[in-house]
Design a protein around this motif. Structure first.
Motif, PDB file in Angstrom:
ATOM      1  N   GLY A   1      30.116  13.707  -9.241  1.00 54.51           N
ATOM      2  CA  GLY A   1      29.375  12.462  -9.376  1.00 54.51           C
ATOM      3  C   GLY A   1      28.389  12.536 -10.523  1.00 54.51           C
ATOM      4  N   THR A   2      28.221  11.409 -11.208  1.00 52.69           N
ATOM      5  CA  THR A   2      27.340  11.323 -12.361  1.00 52.69           C
ATOM      6  C   THR A   2      26.260  10.291 -12.109  1.00 52.69           C
ATOM      7  OG1 THR A   2      29.203  11.876 -13.784  1.00 52.69           O
ATOM      8  CG2 THR A   2      27.290  10.915 -14.856  1.00 52.69           C
ATOM      9  N   LEU A   3      25.039  10.645 -12.470  1.00 57.26           N
ATOM     10  CA  LEU A   3      23.902   9.752 -12.300  1.00 57.26           C
ATOM     11  C   LEU A   3      23.993   8.622 -13.313  1.00 57.26           C
ATOM     12  CD1 LEU A   3      21.255   9.363 -10.735  1.00 57.26           C
ATOM     13  CD2 LEU A   3      20.129  10.745 -12.472  1.00 57.26           C
ATOM     14  N   GLY A   4      23.991   7.402 -12.804  1.00 52.73           N
ATOM     15  CA  GLY A   4      24.042   6.222 -13.666  1.00 52.73           C
ATOM     16  C   GLY A   4      22.646   5.645 -13.847  1.00 52.73           C
ATOM     17  N   LYS A   5      22.554   4.353 -13.879  1.00 51.98           N
ATOM     18  CA  LYS A   5      21.266   3.691 -14.092  1.00 51.98           C
ATOM     19  C   LYS A   5      20.272   3.997 -12.981  1.00 51.98           C
ATOM     20  CE  LYS A   5      22.747  -0.248 -16.791  1.00 51.98           C
ATOM     21  NZ  LYS A   5      22.723  -1.708 -16.901  1.00 51.98           N
ATOM     22  N   GLY A   6      18.995   4.050 -13.367  1.00 51.52           N
ATOM     23  CA  GLY A   6      17.911   4.215 -12.414  1.00 51.52           C
ATOM     24  C   GLY A   6      17.109   2.924 -12.322  1.00 51.52           C
ATOM     25  N   TYR A   7      16.508   2.683 -11.169  1.00 49.16           N
ATOM     26  CA  TYR A   7      15.747   1.464 -10.923  1.00 49.16           C
ATOM     27  C   TYR A   7      14.433   1.793 -10.229  1.00 49.16           C
ATOM     28  CZ  TYR A   7      20.238  -0.692 -11.881  1.00 49.16           C
ATOM     29  OH  TYR A   7      21.415  -1.050 -12.472  1.00 49.16           O
ATOM     30  N   ASP A   8      13.403   0.989 -10.519  1.00 55.02           N
ATOM     31  CA  ASP A   8      12.132   1.178  -9.831  1.00 55.02           C
ATOM     32  C   ASP A   8      12.158   0.438  -8.494  1.00 55.02           C
ATOM     33  OD1 ASP A   8      11.571  -1.544 -10.334  1.00 55.02           O
ATOM     34  OD2 ASP A   8      10.198  -1.108 -11.978  1.00 55.02           O
ATOM     35  N   SER A   9      11.060   0.486  -7.767  1.00 55.85           N
ATOM     36  CA  SER A   9      11.008  -0.094  -6.422  1.00 55.85           C
ATOM     37  C   SER A   9      11.213  -1.610  -6.412  1.00 55.85           C
ATOM     38  CB  SER A   9       9.696   0.265  -5.739  1.00 55.85           C
ATOM     39  OG  SER A   9       8.605  -0.226  -6.505  1.00 55.85           O
ATOM     40  N   SER A  10      11.003  -2.275  -7.548  1.00 63.77           N
ATOM     41  CA  SER A  10      11.220  -3.724  -7.609  1.00 63.77           C
ATOM     42  C   SER A  10      12.626  -4.065  -8.110  1.00 63.77           C
ATOM     43  CB  SER A  10      10.169  -4.389  -8.503  1.00 63.77           C
ATOM     44  OG  SER A  10      10.315  -3.951  -9.838  1.00 63.77           O
ATOM     45  N   GLY A  11      13.451  -3.042  -8.369  1.00 59.67           N
ATOM     46  CA  GLY A  11      14.817  -3.275  -8.807  1.00 59.67           C
ATOM     47  C   GLY A  11      14.976  -3.414 -10.309  1.00 59.67           C
ATOM     48  N   GLN A  12      13.912  -3.126 -11.053  1.00 61.77           N
ATOM     49  CA  GLN A  12      13.978  -3.199 -12.509  1.00 61.77           C
ATOM     50  C   GLN A  12      14.511  -1.877 -13.068  1.00 61.77           C
ATOM     51  OE1 GLN A  12      13.299  -6.047 -14.333  1.00 61.77           O
ATOM     52  NE2 GLN A  12      13.316  -6.838 -12.238  1.00 61.77           N
ATOM     53  N   PRO A  13      15.412  -1.951 -14.054  1.00 59.83           N
ATOM     54  CA  PRO A  13      15.941  -0.714 -14.654  1.00 59.83           C
ATOM     55  C   PRO A  13      14.823   0.141 -15.256  1.00 59.83           C
ATOM     56  CG  PRO A  13      17.195  -2.618 -15.391  1.00 59.83           C
ATOM     57  CD  PRO A  13      16.005  -3.149 -14.661  1.00 59.83           C
ATOM     58  N   ILE A  14      14.960   1.447 -15.106  1.00 53.05           N
ATOM     59  CA  ILE A  14      13.997   2.374 -15.700  1.00 53.05           C
ATOM     60  C   ILE A  14      14.741   3.372 -16.582  1.00 53.05           C
ATOM     61  CG2 ILE A  14      12.226   2.175 -13.916  1.00 53.05           C
ATOM     62  CD1 ILE A  14      13.296   4.702 -12.637  1.00 53.05           C
ATOM     63  N   ALA A  15      14.079   3.798 -17.620  1.00 52.85           N
ATOM     64  CA  ALA A  15      14.662   4.804 -18.514  1.00 52.85           C
ATOM     65  C   ALA A  15      14.476   6.185 -17.892  1.00 52.85           C
ATOM     66  CB  ALA A  15      13.980   4.743 -19.873  1.00 52.85           C
ATOM     67  N   SER A  16      15.449   7.038 -18.113  1.00 53.00           N
ATOM     68  CA  SER A  16      15.361   8.407 -17.609  1.00 53.00           C
ATOM     69  C   SER A  16      16.214   9.309 -18.479  1.00 53.00           C
ATOM     70  CB  SER A  16      15.850   8.484 -16.163  1.00 53.00           C
ATOM     71  OG  SER A  16      15.982   9.826 -15.758  1.00 53.00           O
ATOM     72  N   PRO A  17      15.724  10.495 -18.770  1.00 51.16           N
ATOM     73  CA  PRO A  17      16.550  11.447 -19.526  1.00 51.16           C
ATOM     74  C   PRO A  17      17.710  11.991 -18.682  1.00 51.16           C
ATOM     75  CG  PRO A  17      14.506  12.487 -18.840  1.00 51.16           C
ATOM     76  CD  PRO A  17      14.400  11.030 -18.465  1.00 51.16           C
ATOM     77  N   ASN A  18      17.707  11.710 -17.381  1.00 53.16           N
ATOM     78  CA  ASN A  18      18.740  12.225 -16.487  1.00 53.16           C
ATOM     79  C   ASN A  18      19.978  11.342 -16.399  1.00 53.16           C
ATOM     80  OD1 ASN A  18      17.157  14.469 -15.752  1.00 53.16           O
ATOM     81  ND2 ASN A  18      15.996  13.175 -14.361  1.00 53.16           N
ATOM     82  N   ILE A  19      19.930  10.146 -16.966  1.00 54.84           N
ATOM     83  CA  ILE A  19      21.077   9.248 -16.927  1.00 54.84           C
ATOM     84  C   ILE A  19      22.268   9.950 -17.585  1.00 54.84           C
ATOM     85  CG2 ILE A  19      21.984   6.994 -17.650  1.00 54.84           C
ATOM     86  CD1 ILE A  19      19.653   6.878 -15.563  1.00 54.84           C
ATOM     87  N   GLY A  20      23.381   9.934 -16.902  1.00 55.11           N
ATOM     88  CA  GLY A  20      24.594  10.580 -17.408  1.00 55.11           C
ATOM     89  C   GLY A  20      24.743  12.030 -16.981  1.00 55.11           C
ATOM     90  N   ARG A  21      23.735  12.561 -16.328  1.00 54.71           N
ATOM     91  CA  ARG A  21      23.802  13.960 -15.892  1.00 54.71           C
ATOM     92  C   ARG A  21      24.664  14.084 -14.634  1.00 54.71           C
ATOM     93  NH1 ARG A  21      18.742  18.119 -14.764  1.00 54.71           N
ATOM     94  NH2 ARG A  21      20.038  19.783 -13.942  1.00 54.71           N
TER      95      ARG A  21
END
Length: 128
Positions: A50-70
């Protein structure tokens, strides 16, 4: 021409039939900060990964992360009856890797991991 179309159709059906039922996109439970992610689970050879896709904050807004795709899940093997084991899972919120197992039940996936006798788990829901 009809025979070729039939052969291509049968190959497509056979490929779909071989897909593992856990394959898809799963939404994690929120972490301690309320953030959640989408994880794409697929087969990697004979194993599940499994690969980590998009991340979201508690309100459902996309957040940037260096882990995306890991890669987050690897080495997982089907054990039958919706059970998977023998793999590893990486938890981005704690940056720890756990020995892991999973249990599929409909559109819910219970994911558990343990390290040095300390275990934690989540139930993910299928979104695709």
């Amino acid at each position: 021409m009809k025979a070729l179309a039939l052969a291509v159709g049968l190959i497509g059906l056979a490929t779909a039939a071989l897909a593992d039922p856990v394959e898809g996109v799963w939404q994690t439970q929120p972490d301690d900060n309320g953030n959640f992610a989408l994880v794409t689970i697929t087969t990697c050879g004979a194993e599940i990964c499994g690969t980590l896709g998009k991340g979201y904050d508690s309100s459902g807004q996309p957040i940037a992360s260096p882990n995306i795709g890991r890669q987050m899940i690897w080495g997982m093997s089907p054990k039958g009856g919706g059970a998977y084991g023998g793999g590893k899972i990486w938890a981005p919120d704690r940056d720890k890797t756990y020995n892991s197992k999973m249990a599929l039940s409909g559109d819910r996936l219970k994911v558990e991991g343990c390290v040095l006798g300390i275990c934690r788990g989540q139930t993910w829901r299928r979104v695709q």
